[in-house]
Design an enzyme around this catalytic site. Sequence first.
Site, PDB file in Angstrom:
ATOM      1  N   SER A   1      -4.940   2.653   4.040  1.00 37.19           N
ATOM      2  CA  SER A   1      -5.019   2.039   2.722  1.00 37.19           C
ATOM      3  C   SER A   1      -5.088   0.512   2.853  1.00 37.19           C
ATOM      4  O   SER A   1      -5.864  -0.158   2.164  1.00 37.19           O
ATOM      5  CB  SER A   1      -3.797   2.466   1.914  1.00 37.19           C
TER       6      SER A   1
ATOM      7  N   LYS B   1       0.796  -1.229   0.000  1.00 37.02           N
ATOM      8  CA  LYS B   1       0.000   0.000   0.000  1.00 37.02           C
ATOM      9  C   LYS B   1       0.831   1.284   0.000  1.00 37.02           C
ATOM     10  O   LYS B   1       0.357   2.357   0.372  1.00 37.02           O
ATOM     11  CB  LYS B   1      -1.022   0.040   1.156  1.00 37.02           C
TER      12      LYS B   1
ATOM     13  N   HIS C   1       6.935  -7.481  -1.763  1.00 40.04           N
ATOM     14  CA  HIS C   1       6.731  -6.853  -0.450  1.00 40.04           C
ATOM     15  C   HIS C   1       7.516  -7.622   0.620  1.00 40.04           C
ATOM     16  O   HIS C   1       7.404  -7.314   1.807  1.00 40.04           O
ATOM     17  CB  HIS C   1       5.256  -6.894  -0.053  1.00 40.04           C
TER      18      HIS C   1
HETATM   19  P1  A3P Z   1      -5.022   4.670  -1.149  1.00 42.06           P
HETATM   20  O1  A3P Z   1      -5.648   3.400  -0.670  1.00 42.06           O
HETATM   21  O2  A3P Z   1      -4.638   5.592  -0.026  1.00 42.06           O
HETATM   22  O3  A3P Z   1      -5.841   5.374  -2.183  1.00 42.06           O
HETATM   23  P2  A3P Z   1      -0.059  -0.361  -3.737  1.00 42.06           P
HETATM   24  O4  A3P Z   1       0.014  -0.244  -5.206  1.00 42.06           O
HETATM   25  O5  A3P Z   1       1.268  -0.518  -3.090  1.00 42.06           O
HETATM   26  O6  A3P Z   1      -1.049  -1.408  -3.330  1.00 42.06           O
HETATM   27  O7  A3P Z   1      -0.594   1.030  -3.176  1.00 42.06           O
HETATM   28  C1  A3P Z   1      -1.923   1.420  -3.364  1.00 42.06           C
HETATM   29  C2  A3P Z   1      -2.066   2.864  -2.914  1.00 42.06           C
HETATM   30  O8  A3P Z   1      -1.392   3.715  -3.863  1.00 42.06           O
HETATM   31  C3  A3P Z   1      -3.525   3.298  -2.886  1.00 42.06           C
HETATM   32  O9  A3P Z   1      -3.638   4.268  -1.854  1.00 42.06           O
HETATM   33  C4  A3P Z   1      -3.660   3.902  -4.273  1.00 42.06           C
HETATM   34  O10 A3P Z   1      -4.761   4.766  -4.429  1.00 42.06           O
HETATM   35  C5  A3P Z   1      -2.348   4.650  -4.390  1.00 42.06           C
HETATM   36  N1  A3P Z   1      -2.047   4.942  -5.796  1.00 42.06           N
HETATM   37  C6  A3P Z   1      -2.077   4.105  -6.849  1.00 42.06           C
HETATM   38  N2  A3P Z   1      -1.794   4.758  -7.982  1.00 42.06           N
HETATM   39  C7  A3P Z   1      -1.575   6.029  -7.643  1.00 42.06           C
HETATM   40  C8  A3P Z   1      -1.236   7.209  -8.385  1.00 42.06           C
HETATM   41  N3  A3P Z   1      -1.078   7.168  -9.695  1.00 42.06           N
HETATM   42  N4  A3P Z   1      -1.070   8.355  -7.705  1.00 42.06           N
HETATM   43  C9  A3P Z   1      -1.231   8.406  -6.362  1.00 42.06           C
HETATM   44  N5  A3P Z   1      -1.567   7.325  -5.601  1.00 42.06           N
HETATM   45  C10 A3P Z   1      -1.734   6.162  -6.242  1.00 42.06           C
END
Ligand code: A3P
Length: 300
Positions: free
Chosen positions: A133, A50, A103
């Site tokens: 998240s 996340k 991860h």
């Molecule tokens: P939130 O749940 O706070 O919205 P991962 O890819 O490691 O699983 O992380 C997911 C998090 O990164 C989510 O956070 C997601 O919305 C955010 N995220 C994904 N793409 C993004 C982007 N282009 N810009 C900003 N945040 C992004």
Amino acid sequence: MPYIPERFPRYKDYVLPPFPSLTCGLSEQLDKIKNFESRESDILICTFPKSGTHWVNEVVNMLIKGSAEYGNVSKNTVMLEGIGSFEGLDNAPEKSTRIINSHLPLADLPEKHIKNGYKIVHVIRNPKDVTVSFYNHLCNVKNGETLELPTDYPISWNLFVQHYCRGEELYGGWFKYEKTFEKAKENGELSDVFTLHYEQLKREPLPILKSLAAFLCVEASDELLEDINDKCSFDKMSTVGEANRDNAAVKKMSVTGKNFIYRKGQIGDWKNWFTVAQNEAFDLLIETEMKDSKLKFTYQ
Ligand code: A3P
């Protein structure tokens, strides 16, 4: 109800998601990862879940390709602990750049990659937003698929935030993950690492993209960096469409129809979740856990 269901696979002192690749032979899969035949040209994206893995994976892919076009390999198909077979990676042409992610804690990443100092892109995000998240991810993931949570999941946010603060979390928990990385960098165990803060990439994307391109040794014009930034913006990445293959898969896995990978993409959403008391307890935890750390975070 325990924070992590009993049947989630346990490895050493941490818990892993029940990916089929892990439930069908946990130590075999972890051994395969440890002994993965890394190549000097590999780029390993390391994140605690996340922290923006999908985002940075797309950015790195575009930089390597030299074009702001979405790739045809999903982040999840190159996540070491989640892939069923390493054949695709093993068969990738010698001259290609393999962009992989994980991860897993540092100690369980491919030994050759770490020992030989091959490239790592490490993404860090502030622990309050990561917690929120992560909670949303667990609540929205579909039972019976991916994480296979019990039907009475989710636990309450209040319980989650308390458990999260203790030791027993997926992948060993955020604090341990980030402290181990920091120490390894200080000790020189990790040499070729680009550390990227989610909040910086959000606030000042272009200079960060420029430095990342330099780290990856790729030529990137200002125009290309602007295009990549545009294509990888939250709005574009969170739009379900032909170009965004992860999203279609993610939508299918969701119980609630909410997109739990591209959810809000903001800095400071934690304020909508933490009560004053939870925030005070969390601040104390950060202070205690990170007392020897030099890491600084942006929370809003
Ligand atoms: P939130 O749940 O706070 O919205 P991962 O890819 O490691 O699983 O992380 C997911 C998090 O990164 C989510 O956070 C997601 O919305 C955010 N995220 C994904 N793409 C993004 C982007 N282009 N810009 C900003 N945040 C992004």
